[in-house]
Write a protein that holds these residues in place. Structure first.
Motif, PDB file in Angstrom:
ATOM      1  N   ARG A 302    -129.594  -3.181 -68.378  1.00 49.20           N
ATOM      2  CA  ARG A 302    -128.289  -3.853 -68.484  1.00 49.20           C
ATOM      3  C   ARG A 302    -127.551  -3.494 -69.771  1.00 49.20           C
ATOM      4  NH1 ARG A 302    -130.849  -7.583 -65.025  1.00 49.20           N
ATOM      5  NH2 ARG A 302    -129.467  -8.344 -63.363  1.00 49.20           N
ATOM      6  N   LEU A 303    -128.284  -3.183 -70.813  1.00 51.53           N
ATOM      7  CA  LEU A 303    -127.671  -2.790 -72.084  1.00 51.53           C
ATOM      8  C   LEU A 303    -126.753  -1.590 -71.921  1.00 51.53           C
ATOM      9  CD1 LEU A 303    -127.498  -2.897 -75.225  1.00 51.53           C
ATOM     10  CD2 LEU A 303    -129.533  -1.439 -75.267  1.00 51.53           C
ATOM     11  N   PHE A 304    -127.089  -0.699 -70.972  1.00 56.72           N
ATOM     12  CA  PHE A 304    -126.323   0.536 -70.801  1.00 56.72           C
ATOM     13  C   PHE A 304    -125.341   0.471 -69.625  1.00 56.72           C
ATOM     14  CE2 PHE A 304    -130.423   2.476 -72.585  1.00 56.72           C
ATOM     15  CZ  PHE A 304    -129.973   2.306 -73.899  1.00 56.72           C
ATOM     16  N   THR A 305    -125.166  -0.717 -69.043  1.00 55.81           N
ATOM     17  CA  THR A 305    -124.202  -0.843 -67.945  1.00 55.81           C
ATOM     18  C   THR A 305    -122.793  -1.113 -68.464  1.00 55.81           C
ATOM     19  OG1 THR A 305    -124.667  -3.206 -67.698  1.00 55.81           O
ATOM     20  CG2 THR A 305    -125.954  -1.686 -66.339  1.00 55.81           C
ATOM     21  N   THR A 306    -122.696  -1.925 -69.494  1.00 56.92           N
ATOM     22  CA  THR A 306    -121.383  -2.217 -70.069  1.00 56.92           C
ATOM     23  C   THR A 306    -120.994  -1.095 -71.027  1.00 56.92           C
ATOM     24  OG1 THR A 306    -122.480  -3.550 -71.768  1.00 56.92           O
ATOM     25  CG2 THR A 306    -121.634  -4.711 -69.844  1.00 56.92           C
ATOM     26  N   ASP A 307    -119.783  -1.168 -71.563  1.00 57.43           N
ATOM     27  CA  ASP A 307    -119.310  -0.124 -72.483  1.00 57.43           C
ATOM     28  C   ASP A 307    -120.193  -0.077 -73.723  1.00 57.43           C
ATOM     29  OD1 ASP A 307    -117.320   0.231 -70.663  1.00 57.43           O
ATOM     30  OD2 ASP A 307    -115.760  -0.763 -71.832  1.00 57.43           O
ATOM     31  N   ASN A 308    -120.719   1.096 -74.013  1.00 58.92           N
ATOM     32  CA  ASN A 308    -121.600   1.254 -75.173  1.00 58.92           C
ATOM     33  C   ASN A 308    -121.527   2.682 -75.673  1.00 58.92           C
ATOM     34  OD1 ASN A 308    -124.282   2.833 -74.196  1.00 58.92           O
ATOM     35  ND2 ASN A 308    -123.451   1.603 -72.505  1.00 58.92           N
ATOM     36  N   ALA A 309    -121.851   2.874 -76.933  1.00 53.15           N
ATOM     37  CA  ALA A 309    -121.723   4.202 -77.532  1.00 53.15           C
ATOM     38  C   ALA A 309    -122.907   5.107 -77.245  1.00 53.15           C
ATOM     39  CB  ALA A 309    -121.537   4.068 -79.047  1.00 53.15           C
ATOM     40  N   ALA A 310    -124.023   4.542 -76.772  1.00 53.61           N
ATOM     41  CA  ALA A 310    -125.174   5.393 -76.441  1.00 53.61           C
ATOM     42  C   ALA A 310    -124.803   6.375 -75.339  1.00 53.61           C
ATOM     43  CB  ALA A 310    -126.365   4.528 -76.025  1.00 53.61           C
ATOM     44  N   MET A 311    -124.039   5.908 -74.345  1.00 56.21           N
ATOM     45  CA  MET A 311    -123.641   6.802 -73.252  1.00 56.21           C
ATOM     46  C   MET A 311    -122.650   7.856 -73.741  1.00 56.21           C
ATOM     47  SD  MET A 311    -121.155   4.316 -71.001  1.00 56.21           S
ATOM     48  CE  MET A 311    -119.413   4.083 -71.435  1.00 56.21           C
ATOM     49  N   VAL A 312    -121.857   7.511 -74.736  1.00 58.46           N
ATOM     50  CA  VAL A 312    -120.927   8.479 -75.325  1.00 58.46           C
ATOM     51  C   VAL A 312    -121.704   9.519 -76.114  1.00 58.46           C
ATOM     52  CG1 VAL A 312    -118.971   8.776 -76.905  1.00 58.46           C
ATOM     53  CG2 VAL A 312    -119.103   6.737 -75.441  1.00 58.46           C
ATOM     54  N   ALA A 313    -122.703   9.060 -76.844  1.00 56.12           N
ATOM     55  CA  ALA A 313    -123.508   9.973 -77.663  1.00 56.12           C
ATOM     56  C   ALA A 313    -124.289  10.962 -76.798  1.00 56.12           C
ATOM     57  CB  ALA A 313    -124.454   9.170 -78.551  1.00 56.12           C
ATOM     58  N   ILE A 314    -124.856  10.484 -75.669  1.00 62.03           N
ATOM     59  CA  ILE A 314    -125.650  11.407 -74.838  1.00 62.03           C
ATOM     60  C   ILE A 314    -124.740  12.418 -74.143  1.00 62.03           C
ATOM     61  CG2 ILE A 314    -125.693  10.000 -72.716  1.00 62.03           C
ATOM     62  CD1 ILE A 314    -128.592  12.081 -74.160  1.00 62.03           C
ATOM     63  N   ALA A 315    -123.558  11.969 -73.706  1.00 60.35           N
ATOM     64  CA  ALA A 315    -122.598  12.913 -73.111  1.00 60.35           C
ATOM     65  C   ALA A 315    -122.155  13.933 -74.156  1.00 60.35           C
ATOM     66  CB  ALA A 315    -121.388  12.156 -72.556  1.00 60.35           C
ATOM     67  N   GLY A 316    -121.917  13.454 -75.375  1.00 57.60           N
ATOM     68  CA  GLY A 316    -121.536  14.350 -76.460  1.00 57.60           C
ATOM     69  C   GLY A 316    -122.652  15.308 -76.842  1.00 57.60           C
ATOM     70  N   TYR A 317    -123.883  14.857 -76.746  1.00 60.16           N
ATOM     71  CA  TYR A 317    -125.040  15.694 -77.058  1.00 60.16           C
ATOM     72  C   TYR A 317    -125.088  16.922 -76.152  1.00 60.16           C
ATOM     73  CZ  TYR A 317    -129.975  17.111 -77.018  1.00 60.16           C
ATOM     74  OH  TYR A 317    -131.143  17.841 -77.050  1.00 60.16           O
ATOM     75  N   TYR A 318    -124.884  16.702 -74.848  1.00 62.34           N
ATOM     76  CA  TYR A 318    -124.933  17.831 -73.908  1.00 62.34           C
ATOM     77  C   TYR A 318    -123.770  18.796 -74.138  1.00 62.34           C
ATOM     78  CZ  TYR A 318    -128.657  15.478 -71.371  1.00 62.34           C
ATOM     79  OH  TYR A 318    -129.855  14.888 -71.034  1.00 62.34           O
TER      80      TYR A 318
END
Length: 338
Positions: A302-318
């Motif tokens: 659930r931590l990664f379902t709402t808006d969060n920077a972890a998903m931005v960081a992983i997309a940016g990593y790739y």
């Protein structure tokens, strides 16, 4: 050599910063804004001002929790859109300024791509991530989409909402029942205590894989209106059953198109993402469907379902790995598809 990416998310009302090193999450900090609850929705101007107040301490906290210095960063990833322009400008401007100061590249991230790629956030190196291709049901307050994901940078929208999103249906129906904003979590809580078969609401007949939720909202509103005329206490007496019936109908609409997309594409892996993927009923329905069909299901924490920077960081990593950087003259955008 290690790749360390700072992610910054400011597309709506949550200010978030996260640090990922070689694909593994080191920190993820989120500052929420409670001020919008009394207005029944996000007020863009107040959101922008709150981002300005929060972004420096949030980024500083994310770096400290990750145990790194800002000079250890390889790149800075930020949400460029879609979202509220004022909020996006805060994150974009901060990312550009920090990038120039540290002399590291910036990577722009599509917010929707971030939700899809949230399944690739690893908290341990041994965490399992989806194999391509997979089908992602992206459901949030602003989007309801079925996406065929062939790679991190190759996503095809197979179906999308033609009017309201699933999250809007939850929130707006909750509002007419007198529930606080955001209404989705309250519907989820009440639905667990109610009878999902008590009330029947209209389901759309949209060809193909596109979604529609406006008819459901109208049907729900008319049910309340007609019954309240007969009994002013109707909503209060039937709150749990109304919530359960509404949630059941929304899930039926979502699962019907998901099933069609699975049959059309032949994929063996299904993932969900976005704020509505935190809903217990949605999570259970997708897990049960995949179990029946012998499919692999990826249901995010659930931590990664709402808006969060972890998903931005992983997309940016790739994107960083492929040396896809953002120019400094690029500006935020409010709307876009995947």
């Amino acid at each position: 050599m290690s790749v360390t990416v700072l992610g910054i998310e400011s597309s709506c009302d949550d200010t978030s910063a996260a640090v990922i090193r070689d694909g593994v999450l080191l920190s993820n900090v989120i500052a929420s804004q409670d001020v919008h609850a009394e207005y029944g929705g996000v007020v863009p101007e107040l959101a922008s001002r709150a981002h300005q107040q929060n972004i420096v301490p949030v980024v500083d906290t994310a770096l400290k929790r990750a145990g790194i210095d800002k000079h250890d960063l390889s790149a800075i990833a930020f949400t460029r859109g879609p979202g509220l322009l004022g909020s996006l400008h805060v994150g974009t401007s901060f990312a550009k300024g920090l990038s120039l100061g540290l002399r590291v590249p910036i990577v722009d991230v599509n917010h929707l791509h971030g939700h899809v790629l949230s399944h690739f956030i690893r908290r341990e190196e041994t965490d399992v991530v989806p194999e391509y291709p997979f089908l992602c049901l992206l459901v949030s307050g602003g989007n309801s989409q079925l996406i065929l994901v062939r790679n991190y940078n190759d996503m095809e929208i197979l179906g999308r909402t033609i009017d309201d999103a699933a999250g809007e249906a939850f929130d707006k129906c909750a509002k007419v029942m007198g529930l606080p904003y955001p209404g989705g979590p309250h519907i989820d809580r009440l639905a667990a205590e109610g009878d999902a078969s008590k009330f029947k609401f209209a389901k759309p007949h949209i060809p193909g894989l596109d979604y529609s939720f406006s008819g459901l909202k109208t049907s729900f509103l008319y049910t309340l209106r007609d019954n309240v005329k007969l009994d002013p206490d109707f909503i209060e007496k039937n709150l749990a059953d109304l919530a359960a019936s509404l949630q059941h109908t929304i899930i039926d609409i979502l699962m019907d198109k998901l099933d069609k997309a699975v049959k059309q594409t032949g994929v063996r892996t299904v993932a969900i993402g976005g704020g509505v993927s935190a809903n217990s009923g949605v999570r259970d329905a997708v897990a049960a469907y995949c179990q029946r069909r012998g499919l692999t299901a990826f249901i995010p924490p659930r931590l990664f379902t709402t808006d969060n920077a972890a998903m931005v960081a992983i997309a940016g990593y790739y994107k960083y790995i492929d040396r896809i950087f953002c120019r400094y003259d690029q500006v935020p955008y409010a709307r876009v598809g995947v």
